[in-house]
Write an enzyme that holds these catalytic residues in place. Structure first.
Site, PDB file in Angstrom:
ATOM      1  N   TYR A  73       0.824  -1.223   0.000  1.00  0.00           N
ATOM      2  CA  TYR A  73       0.000   0.000   0.000  1.00  0.00           C
ATOM      3  C   TYR A  73       0.848   1.258   0.000  1.00  0.00           C
ATOM      4  CZ  TYR A  73      -3.714   3.285   0.726  1.00  0.00           C
ATOM      5  OH  TYR A  73      -4.571   4.331   0.548  1.00  0.00           O
ATOM      6  N   PHE A 128      -5.073  22.702 -24.299  1.00  0.00           N
ATOM      7  CA  PHE A 128      -5.766  21.444 -24.543  1.00  0.00           C
ATOM      8  C   PHE A 128      -7.121  21.481 -23.811  1.00  0.00           C
ATOM      9  CE2 PHE A 128      -6.370  16.838 -23.507  1.00  0.00           C
ATOM     10  CZ  PHE A 128      -6.515  16.401 -24.800  1.00  0.00           C
ATOM     11  N   ASP A 129      -8.071  20.670 -24.267  1.00  0.00           N
ATOM     12  CA  ASP A 129      -9.437  20.656 -23.684  1.00  0.00           C
ATOM     13  C   ASP A 129      -9.426  20.564 -22.165  1.00  0.00           C
ATOM     14  OD1 ASP A 129      -9.306  19.717 -26.265  1.00  0.00           O
ATOM     15  OD2 ASP A 129     -10.860  18.195 -26.023  1.00  0.00           O
ATOM     16  N   ASP A 219       2.989  21.547 -19.875  1.00  0.00           N
ATOM     17  CA  ASP A 219       2.003  20.479 -20.079  1.00  0.00           C
ATOM     18  C   ASP A 219       2.672  19.583 -21.124  1.00  0.00           C
ATOM     19  OD1 ASP A 219      -0.098  18.879 -20.855  1.00  0.00           O
ATOM     20  OD2 ASP A 219      -1.475  20.509 -21.360  1.00  0.00           O
ATOM     21  N   ALA A 221       2.772  16.172 -22.325  1.00  0.00           N
ATOM     22  CA  ALA A 221       2.384  14.821 -22.732  1.00  0.00           C
ATOM     23  C   ALA A 221       3.282  14.264 -23.839  1.00  0.00           C
ATOM     24  CB  ALA A 221       0.930  14.815 -23.198  1.00  0.00           C
ATOM     25  N   LYS A 262       0.814   9.229 -23.338  1.00  0.00           N
ATOM     26  CA  LYS A 262       1.307   9.532 -24.687  1.00  0.00           C
ATOM     27  C   LYS A 262       2.773   9.091 -24.783  1.00  0.00           C
ATOM     28  CE  LYS A 262      -2.555  12.122 -24.498  1.00  0.00           C
ATOM     29  NZ  LYS A 262      -2.934  13.238 -23.675  1.00  0.00           N
ATOM     30  N   HIS A 454     -19.894  16.322 -29.235  1.00  0.00           N
ATOM     31  CA  HIS A 454     -19.520  15.401 -30.309  1.00  0.00           C
ATOM     32  C   HIS A 454     -19.329  13.960 -29.841  1.00  0.00           C
ATOM     33  CE1 HIS A 454     -15.679  16.711 -28.729  1.00  0.00           C
ATOM     34  NE2 HIS A 454     -15.086  15.707 -29.320  1.00  0.00           N
TER      35      HIS A 454
HETATM   36  C1  LIG Z   1      -3.851  14.074 -23.134  1.00  0.00           C
HETATM   37  C2  LIG Z   1      -3.477  15.417 -22.713  1.00  0.00           C
HETATM   38  C3  LIG Z   1      -3.838  15.930 -21.463  1.00  0.00           C
HETATM   39  C4  LIG Z   1      -4.745  15.172 -20.503  1.00  0.00           C
HETATM   40  O1  LIG Z   1      -4.208  13.952 -20.152  1.00  0.00           O
HETATM   41  P1  LIG Z   1      -5.109  12.660 -19.826  1.00  0.00           P
HETATM   42  O2  LIG Z   1      -4.089  11.622 -19.487  1.00  0.00           O
HETATM   43  O3  LIG Z   1      -5.915  12.349 -21.029  1.00  0.00           O
HETATM   44  O4  LIG Z   1      -5.944  13.019 -18.651  1.00  0.00           O
HETATM   45  C5  LIG Z   1      -3.399  17.197 -21.128  1.00  0.00           C
HETATM   46  N1  LIG Z   1      -2.664  17.928 -21.989  1.00  0.00           N
HETATM   47  C6  LIG Z   1      -2.300  17.480 -23.193  1.00  0.00           C
HETATM   48  C7  LIG Z   1      -1.471  18.340 -24.080  1.00  0.00           C
HETATM   49  C8  LIG Z   1      -2.694  16.215 -23.609  1.00  0.00           C
HETATM   50  O5  LIG Z   1      -2.355  15.777 -24.823  1.00  0.00           O
END
Ligand SMILES: *Cc1c(COP(=O)(O)O)cnc(C)c1O
Length: 464
Positions: A73, A128-129, A219, A221, A262, A454
């Site tokens: 744990y 990003f979203d 950010d 990824a 990613k 969408h």
């Molecule tokens: C995928 C992504 C995120 C969010 O990550 P999740 O693992 O899907 O929660 C944030 N910023 C960028 C640029 C991304 O490509």
């Protein structure tokens, strides 16, 4: 054209058979889901290019590492391997695990937004979203300050992800520093095609942020793909290793968070990292409420073990050359047919310009969605529409707003498909581009709910 220079740098020792379906079967599937590919079961897809997130094939070493997972744990051994890999490749001392990127992003948002109560904006190259969503929760709006080249789909530019230093200075001057929460750089810039940011730009934007006392956040990824592009394209970096480039890149940031789904070559995982013990202590306690103890953060011990290996594999130059080479190979094959796409191709896929691809279909009749449906009907290929379907909305007065461009993203999963799959995608697109849509004059949609829907909307096709 010689394809041998794109030979994959791996061989395959475990395979997964794909289901073959007929065009009639696929037509029934599409009818059943209102022509929305997000609702198609993955089993009914032949080549899935919907996203590159969490879809990587793990290596033999990662599968072996899974078996060594320590499921204690607290204080499990795999956490320390995970932590060491991140310290080693990113140069931050303090690391908090999370189950995916957005959990790390929300953690950061919960810690930083309350410290800037007057903030109305978070500034980014192109948010990003999940950044927009995290900002909205805190009453903040994400502002995109991409350099003009980043919006140009036709002309080549080595670093289309760059944040405009002029726009950044001007925005801060105009709106006042108190109205800004922080400056965030997305490497590579996902939203305009996986386009890289140059080292010079990363450094310059950090200097501006710090001049005004603003935090500077990565950010990241797809930071290894970004580092590869810096090595290939930016003078002075040819002889540096990906790790050296990463360490320099991250030295300019105060904090970083990553969706390891990613470039980390795993199916689930994230992290937040920082340099100060005081920040770490706050993050530690906060994350406990959402993701669990700071030595597992929403992940099993075996997941942490796979990440520790995956981060090194994902930052390996030979792997990256093959990975980005595969995307470039697809771009070169599309050139043979004159298919219009965003140039140059980015790190994680090829983005087709759907309005140029299907000029006979009006933007309000979803040319990108028609292309996505045609690709599925013809060969069982799934792609994602990033245009009228993803971004249009109906406002309070009932007016429908459409985006400036309609893109269709062919996201390439890492180490999953071979170059002959790329051939099939390119040849199918080539035929559709030549003939025009064999099926559709367009699509209509009746269920407008204001916001983007969408994932759930249904569409009515206008057949030819
Ligand atoms: C995928 C992504 C995120 C969010 O990550 P999740 O693992 O899907 O929660 C944030 N910023 C960028 C640029 C991304 O490509």
């Amino acid at each position: 054209m010689s394809s041998s220079k794109y030979a994959e740098p791996f061989r395959i020792k475990s395979v997964e058979m794909l289901k073959e379906t007929t065009p009639e079967y696929r037509r029934k599937v599409l009818e059943g889901v209102g022509y929305n590919l997000f609702k198609v079961k993955a089993d009914d897809i032949y080549i899935d290019c919907l996203t590159d997130s969490g879809t990587s094939a793990m290596s033999d070493r990662q599968w072996a590492a899974l078996m060594t997972g320590d499921e204690s744990y607290v204080g499990n051994r795999c956490f320390y391997d995970y932590e060491k890999a991140i310290q080693d490749l990113f140069g931050f001392q303090y690391v908090i695990p999370t189950h995916q990127g957005r959990a790390a992003e929300q953690l950061l948002a919960r810690m930083l937004y309350p410290k800037r109560p007057q903030a109305k904006y978070v500034l980014a190259n192109m948010a990003f979203d999940s950044t927009r969503a995290a900002a909205i929760i805190h009453g903040v709006t994400a502002i995109d300050l991409l350099e003009p080249a980043g919006y140009d789909t036709i002309h080549e530019h080595p670093f289309k992800g760059n944040l405009s230093t002029e726009k950044l200075e001007a925005f801060i001057q105009e709106h006042g520093v108190d109205s800004i929460a922080w400056v965030q750089m997305i490497v590579t810039c996902n939203s305009n095609g996986g386009q890289p940011v140059s080292m010079a730009n990363i450094k310059a934007c950090g200097e501006i942020a710090h001049k005004y006392g603003l935090a500077y956040i990565a950010d990241c990824a797809r930071c290894f793909e970004n580092a590869y592009f810096i090595k290939e394209r930016e003078p002075g970096y040819q002889d540096k290793t990906i790790r050296e480039i990463c360490l320099e890149m991250f030295s300019y940031f105060d904090y970083a968070f990553m969706s390891i789904k990613k470039d980390g070559l795993v199916n689930m995982g994230g992290f937040f990292c920082c340099r100060e013990q005081s920040m770490y202590d706050v993050a530690w306690v906060d994350n406990m409420n959402y993701e669990g103890h700071a030595t597992y953060g929403g992940l099993a011990g075996r997941d942490l073990a796979a990440i520790a290996v995956g981060l090194y594999e994902g930052s390996d130059y030979r792997y990256l050359k093959g990975r980005i080479g595969q995307v470039q190979y697809l771009g070169e094959r599309l050139d043979e047919f004159g298919v219009p796409y965003v140039r140059p191709v980015g790190g994680n896929g090829v983005y087709i310009d759907a309005r140029k691809f299907y000029p006979d279909i009006a933007p309000e009749h979803f040319p990108g969605l028609c292309l996505a449906a045609d690709l599925y009907l013809k060969e069982g290929i799934r792609v994602s529409e990033l245009g009228a379907s993803a971004f249009s909305y109906k406002d309070d007065k009932g007016v429908i707003h459409y985006p400036e461009i309609d893109l269709v993203r062919i996201a390439i999963s890492r180490r999953v498909y071979t170059n002959s799959h790329m051939d099939l995608i390119a040849e199918t697109l080539g035929e559709l581009f030549k003939s025009g849509s064999p099926n559709f004059k367009g699509m209509d949609k009746s269920d407008w709910y204001g916001a983007t829907t969408h994932f759930t909307s249904s569409y009515t096709p206008m057949f030819k």
